[in-house]
Design a protein around this motif. Structure first.
Motif, PDB file in Angstrom:
ATOM      1  N   ASP A 164       0.854  -1.191   0.000  1.00 44.82           N
ATOM      2  CA  ASP A 164       0.000   0.000   0.000  1.00 44.82           C
ATOM      3  C   ASP A 164       0.895   1.248   0.000  1.00 44.82           C
TER       4      ASP A 164
ATOM      5  N   ARG B 108       0.111   4.483   0.162  1.00 41.64           N
ATOM      6  CA  ARG B 108      -0.262   5.510   1.136  1.00 41.64           C
ATOM      7  C   ARG B 108       0.245   5.148   2.536  1.00 41.64           C
ATOM      8  N   VAL B 109       0.131   3.884   2.884  1.00 38.40           N
ATOM      9  CA  VAL B 109       0.618   3.429   4.192  1.00 38.40           C
ATOM     10  C   VAL B 109       2.134   3.606   4.286  1.00 38.40           C
TER      11      VAL B 109
ATOM     12  N   GLU C 127       2.981   7.223   4.836  1.00 39.99           N
ATOM     13  CA  GLU C 127       2.664   7.625   6.204  1.00 39.99           C
ATOM     14  C   GLU C 127       3.711   7.099   7.191  1.00 39.99           C
ATOM     15  N   VAL C 128       4.156   5.866   6.968  1.00 45.80           N
ATOM     16  CA  VAL C 128       5.166   5.268   7.849  1.00 45.80           C
ATOM     17  C   VAL C 128       6.464   6.089   7.806  1.00 45.80           C
TER      18      VAL C 128
ATOM     19  N   HIS D  13       4.787  -3.089   9.552  1.00 51.41           N
ATOM     20  CA  HIS D  13       3.579  -2.898   8.731  1.00 51.41           C
ATOM     21  C   HIS D  13       3.547  -3.821   7.510  1.00 51.41           C
TER      22      HIS D  13
END
Length: 281
Positions: free
Chosen positions: A196, A198-199, A202-203, A263
């Motif tokens: 992903d 977007r994830v 963000e991470v 993640h």
């Protein structure tokens, strides 16, 4: 016989008086020359010391202080020596002419060396870098350890000393990594196409924003840099203080890898997929 003795006594008296006259005349001159030299040398040291203290209070660069002090001391000593010789009655005009001619000959013979001296003057006055700066020049990188009239010494990150002639150094490009108070770290991370996006962004951004040494202004940036053959390239651009550059880069790299693992974000590696198709023979 008595006349001969008197004649000898007269000669002795004459030569004694002559010797005393020369001793008195030249003794005073020699004493005066010695006084000129030693008192002048003492005065010069006091002046140089006062100049150094004044420049240090004014926060002048240490290299410039050393250069100016040595130049003043050497120049003043030459003047004092000429004054002391002149006091003895020696014609200093011819002496200065001989000294000038010798200086010209030496200058022509040592023109390459003197070009390094000229380059040192440019470095000291224009100050593209100073002692303690981390620079890249002439194909090498290191911290400036010392700058003298002929060369500059760098200490590399693995503690090697590299001596570069000032003429060579000033004639090329100089990259000063510590010339400014802040510096941007350019980092690249690659994630798999199946992850992903977007994830992942963000991470990475969370790692940058929570690191205590990453500056809030300018704000850090995380963006997609390119779509590569093996994965998606993420660009991270945090700003830090110059002295924290390497520590922050290593710490962020480790933190991003640990967060990716947490993640389930994979870092792809070059690979080749082979598809074997059965056919009739």
């Amino acid at each position: 016989m008595l006349q001969k003795i008197e004649h000898v006594e007269d000669k002795v008296t004459h030569y004694t008086d002559l010797a005393m006259g020369y001793a008195t005349e030249y003794g005073v001159k020699i004493l005066g020359s010695l006084l000129i030299f030693f008192i002048g040398k003492w005065v010069i040291r006091k002046i140089v010391m006062l100049m150094r203290k004044g420049m240090e209070r004014a926060n002048v660069d240490s290299t410039l202080i050393s250069f100016a002090s040595n130049a003043l001391y050497v120049g003043a000593i030459i003047v004092i020596i000429i004054a002391a010789i002149s006091n003895l009655g020696v014609e200093t005009t011819s002496f200065v002419a001989v000294f000038g001619a010798a200086g010209l000959a030496i200058g022509l013979a040592l023109k390459d060396t003197l070009s390094n001296v000229g380059a040192a003057v440019l470095i000291i006055f224009f100050r593209p870098f100073k002692v303690g700066d981390f620079i890249e020049t002439s194909g090498v990188m290191g911290t400036v350890k010392s700058i003298n009239l002929f060369s500059t010494t760098l200490t590399t990150t693995d503690n090697r000393s590299i001596i570069i002639p000032n003429g060579t150094l000033i004639g090329g490009n100089i990259i000063n990594y510590t010339g400014n108070h802040t510096r941007r770290i350019d980092m690249t991370f690659v994630i798999d196409y199946k992850d992903d996006l977007r994830v992942a962004k963000e991470v990475v951004m969370n790692v940058l924003q929570t690191h205590e040494k990453v500056l809030k202004e300018p704000a850090p940036v995380v963006a997609v840099g390119a779509l590569e053959r093996d994965g998606v390239q993420l660009i991270a651009r945090p700003w830090v203080s110059v002295e924290h550059y390497w520590d922050v880069m290593f710490e962020i790299t480790e933190s991003v890898k640990l967060e990716f693992d947490k993640h389930k974000i994979t870092v792809p590696f070059p690979q080749m997929d082979l598809h074997v198709k059965k056919g009739e023979i």
